[in-house]
Design a protein around this motif. Structure first.
Motif, mmCIF file in Angstrom:
data_model
loop_
_atom_site.group_PDB
_atom_site.id
_atom_site.type_symbol
_atom_site.label_atom_id
_atom_site.label_comp_id
_atom_site.label_asym_id
_atom_site.label_seq_id
_atom_site.Cartn_x
_atom_site.Cartn_y
_atom_site.Cartn_z
ATOM 1 N N ILE A 299 -9.960 -69.512 66.309
ATOM 2 C CA ILE A 299 -9.110 -70.657 66.692
ATOM 3 C C ILE A 299 -8.067 -70.183 67.708
ATOM 4 C CG2 ILE A 299 -7.498 -72.397 65.840
ATOM 5 C CD1 ILE A 299 -8.898 -72.252 63.154
ATOM 6 N N LYS A 300 -8.027 -70.887 68.837
ATOM 7 C CA LYS A 300 -7.096 -70.526 69.903
ATOM 8 C C LYS A 300 -5.823 -71.367 69.885
ATOM 9 C CE LYS A 300 -10.704 -68.906 73.076
ATOM 10 N NZ LYS A 300 -11.314 -69.080 74.415
ATOM 11 N N ASP A 301 -5.996 -72.636 69.542
ATOM 12 C CA ASP A 301 -4.842 -73.516 69.623
ATOM 13 C C ASP A 301 -5.048 -74.683 68.669
ATOM 14 O OD1 ASP A 301 -2.472 -74.638 70.371
ATOM 15 O OD2 ASP A 301 -3.245 -75.607 72.180
ATOM 16 N N VAL A 302 -3.925 -75.237 68.188
ATOM 17 C CA VAL A 302 -3.943 -76.416 67.327
ATOM 18 C C VAL A 302 -2.910 -77.394 67.863
ATOM 19 C CG1 VAL A 302 -3.537 -77.312 65.005
ATOM 20 C CG2 VAL A 302 -4.670 -75.121 65.299
ATOM 21 N N ASP A 303 -3.351 -78.626 68.076
ATOM 22 C CA ASP A 303 -2.455 -79.642 68.628
ATOM 23 C C ASP A 303 -2.773 -80.988 67.989
ATOM 24 O OD1 ASP A 303 -0.510 -80.809 70.095
ATOM 25 O OD2 ASP A 303 -1.627 -80.862 71.988
ATOM 26 N N SER A 304 -1.800 -81.868 68.006
ATOM 27 C CA SER A 304 -1.984 -83.213 67.441
ATOM 28 C C SER A 304 -1.942 -84.237 68.559
ATOM 29 C CB SER A 304 -0.898 -83.513 66.408
ATOM 30 O OG SER A 304 0.392 -83.451 66.996
ATOM 31 N N LYS A 305 -2.797 -85.262 68.449
ATOM 32 C CA LYS A 305 -2.862 -86.337 69.434
ATOM 33 C C LYS A 305 -2.833 -87.673 68.704
ATOM 34 C CE LYS A 305 -5.347 -83.850 73.083
ATOM 35 N NZ LYS A 305 -6.537 -83.842 73.967
ATOM 36 N N ARG A 306 -2.146 -88.604 69.329
ATOM 37 C CA ARG A 306 -2.055 -89.945 68.746
ATOM 38 C C ARG A 306 -2.692 -90.948 69.694
ATOM 39 N NH1 ARG A 306 0.813 -92.513 64.886
ATOM 40 N NH2 ARG A 306 1.919 -90.596 64.360
ATOM 41 N N SER A 307 -3.492 -91.824 69.109
ATOM 42 C CA SER A 307 -4.170 -92.859 69.886
ATOM 43 C C SER A 307 -4.007 -94.199 69.173
ATOM 44 C CB SER A 307 -5.660 -92.531 70.048
ATOM 45 O OG SER A 307 -6.329 -93.595 70.692
ATOM 46 N N ILE A 308 -4.001 -95.255 69.961
ATOM 47 C CA ILE A 308 -3.846 -96.589 69.377
ATOM 48 C C ILE A 308 -5.061 -96.952 68.535
ATOM 49 C CG2 ILE A 308 -3.537 -99.041 69.909
ATOM 50 C CD1 ILE A 308 -2.108 -98.185 72.462
ATOM 51 N N PHE A 309 -6.239 -96.522 68.977
ATOM 52 C CA PHE A 309 -7.469 -96.912 68.296
ATOM 53 C C PHE A 309 -7.836 -95.944 67.169
ATOM 54 C CE2 PHE A 309 -7.678 -98.391 72.700
ATOM 55 C CZ PHE A 309 -7.833 -99.747 72.504
#
Length: 488
Positions: A299-309
């Motif tokens: 694992i190189k990176d961990v990130d969170s993303k938010r989307s409307i759908f």
């Protein structure tokens, strides 16, 4: 029993053998002056007690049955704490014992803290045996709380001596092995309230001392409960997969939606994390599926993303094309980002290096010495009002101070000495011709008059103090030897 001339109602000022006593204002009132009124109350089904309000005064449960009770109230302060004076006097010794027993409530605080500590240490040992490596500060905090506990016990022992000394001084004025008149009831009741305040203050001080360690203990308890939840998830999946023996368990989360790069379909299952790998075990009722694993080193990176759908997701990047997507509640995403950040940095402050360190910790805290000391203090204090030596404490004759000068005599002597010093300096200045004859004779006359007046006052005060000392001495010996009549 002799007639008590102080059995007088404070409202109508009539003498009466049957009086009521108000515990709030300390007044005694006859039956005709006591206010009687009907009050809406509630009836308890558990203990059959009638209480004012919806909560039972005895068991503390909520009452739903209404009742009516005639309450007696004080005509002066409107208090409902009215008792029969005779019953009040008969129950003074029992009230004194119950007030002294309040010292043991401080020990209850210590016992509850010790029991809580023992439960947490036992649970933490079990978790570490299951090879859980998260929250290594549990060990350090428990050891620090243990040292702080023994410091508080030492302070509690010192404070117990001081509180017992105050209670002893107040209890010496109480005499329960002789008849008590109504006139003395108010003073005795006031003393009992002071003793109760001293005993409760000891408990309150210990509660304040244990407030901060208790908060820390509750934080540790929350972390241990969280690790217990993770442990249950690992135990439920033990038939399908088990981490390697060299791996330390970190966390586990149920009902997690995961999408792997090899399979674009989102699957629901349980996510397991160790210090070496991430495992995902999908839910399946018919077919036993194997757990998929991803090494933490990939694992190189961990990130969170938010989307409307799609909502909030956690993106785990292993390479440009290998991406693992995790969809779960926001609190779990925050927790996962924290855990992966620890594993990436291999931070030893968050991962246990020795899972068996807890085995050396003692689950029981020892406070037996304080317990024995408290029992002895309570037993000794309860015996004071019944001691035969207390007969001489209430009106003990004071030894006359024949050789000790009063404050007024000492002040007059100081003023007389200062006036004589002033006259001596004045004569010296005139002989040295540093002042004029007019100033000398004027000041000398004033100073001489002042010296004469002070000498007269000193003689009168010394004579009056001598007469008082002889009268006091005469009264003292006549009280000590009533069969010997001094010659006037």
């Amino acid at each position: 029993m002799e007639y008590d001339t102080n059995k007088k109602c404070l409202k109508c000022y009539q003498y009466n053998d049957y009086l009521y006593y108000c515990e709030d204002c300390g007044g005694t009132f006859c039956n005709g002056c006591i206010v009687s009124e009907k009050t809406d109350c509630t009836y308890c089904n558990e203990c059959a007690h009638i209480s004012i309000g919806s909560k039972c005064d005895v068991c503390g449960k909520l009452n739903h049955l209404t009742a009516e009770k005639t309450m007696k109230r004080c005509p002066m302060c409107s208090s409902s704490k009215i008792k029969d004076s005779k019953r009040k006097i008969e129950g003074l010794s029992e009230e004194f014992s119950s007030n002294v027993n309040l010292l043991s409530t401080g020990l209850d605080t210590i016992k509850s803290f010790s029991n809580k500590y023992s439960e947490i240490v036992t649970s933490a040992k079990h978790i570490r045996r299951e090879r859980f490596g998260l929250y290594p500060n549990i060990e350090g905090n428990l050891l620090r709380i243990q040292d702080l506990f023994y410091e508080i016990i030492q302070r509690a022992s010192e404070i117990l001596d001081k509180v017992s000394q105050h209670i002893y001084q107040d209890a010496r004025t109480l005499i329960f092995n002789q008849n008590i008149s109504v006139s003395k009831l108010r003073g005795i009741d006031k003393t009992l309230k002071i003793i109760k305040t001293h005993a409760l203050s000891y408990s309150n001080i210990l509660s304040d001392y244990f407030s901060d360690p208790l908060n820390e203990l509750e934080d540790i308890e929350a972390k241990v409960k969280e690790l217990k939840t993770f442990s249950e998830l690992f135990d439920n999946a033990i038939e399908k997969f088990e981490p390697e023996i060299y791996e330390l368990k970190i966390a586990a989360f149920a009902n997690i939606k995961v999408t792997f790069p090899s399979n674009k379909r989102r699957k629901v299952g349980t996510l397991f994390i160790t210090n070496k790998k991430m495992y995902f075990l999908p839910k399946s009722k018919l077919i036993k599926k194997k757990a998929k694993s991803v090494p933490i080193s990939m694992i190189k990176d961990v990130d969170s993303k938010r989307s409307i759908f799609t909502g909030n997701r956690l993106i785990i990047n292993m390479s440009e094309r290998n991406i693992v997507k995790i969809k779960c509640p926001d609190n779990i995403i925050t927790k996962l980002k924290f855990i992966f950040g620890i594993l990436f940095n291999e931070n030893e402050n968050y991962i246990v290096t020795d899972p068996y360190m807890m085995e050396n910790y003692r689950a029981n805290l020892n406070f037996g010495q304080l317990n024995d000391k408290l029992d002895k203090r309570i037993k000794d204090l309860k015996e004071i009002p019944f001691s035969s030596s207390n007969y001489q404490l209430k009106e003990r004759p004071i030894e006359p101070r024949r050789e000790v000068e009063s404050e007024e005599v000492m002040n007059l002597k100081i003023e007389l000495k200062a006036a004589k010093d002033t006259l001596r300096e004045l004569i010296k200045a005139f002989n040295e011709r540093s002042i004029t004859p007019e100033v000398y004779f004027s000041r000398r006359e004033k100073t001489t008059q002042k010296i004469y007046m002070l000498e007269q006052q000193l003689q009168e005060v010394q004579k009056s103090s001598l007469d008082f000392g002889f009268t006091d001495l005469l009264r003292y010996y006549s009280e000590r030897h009533p069969d010997r009549h001094p010659t006037r």
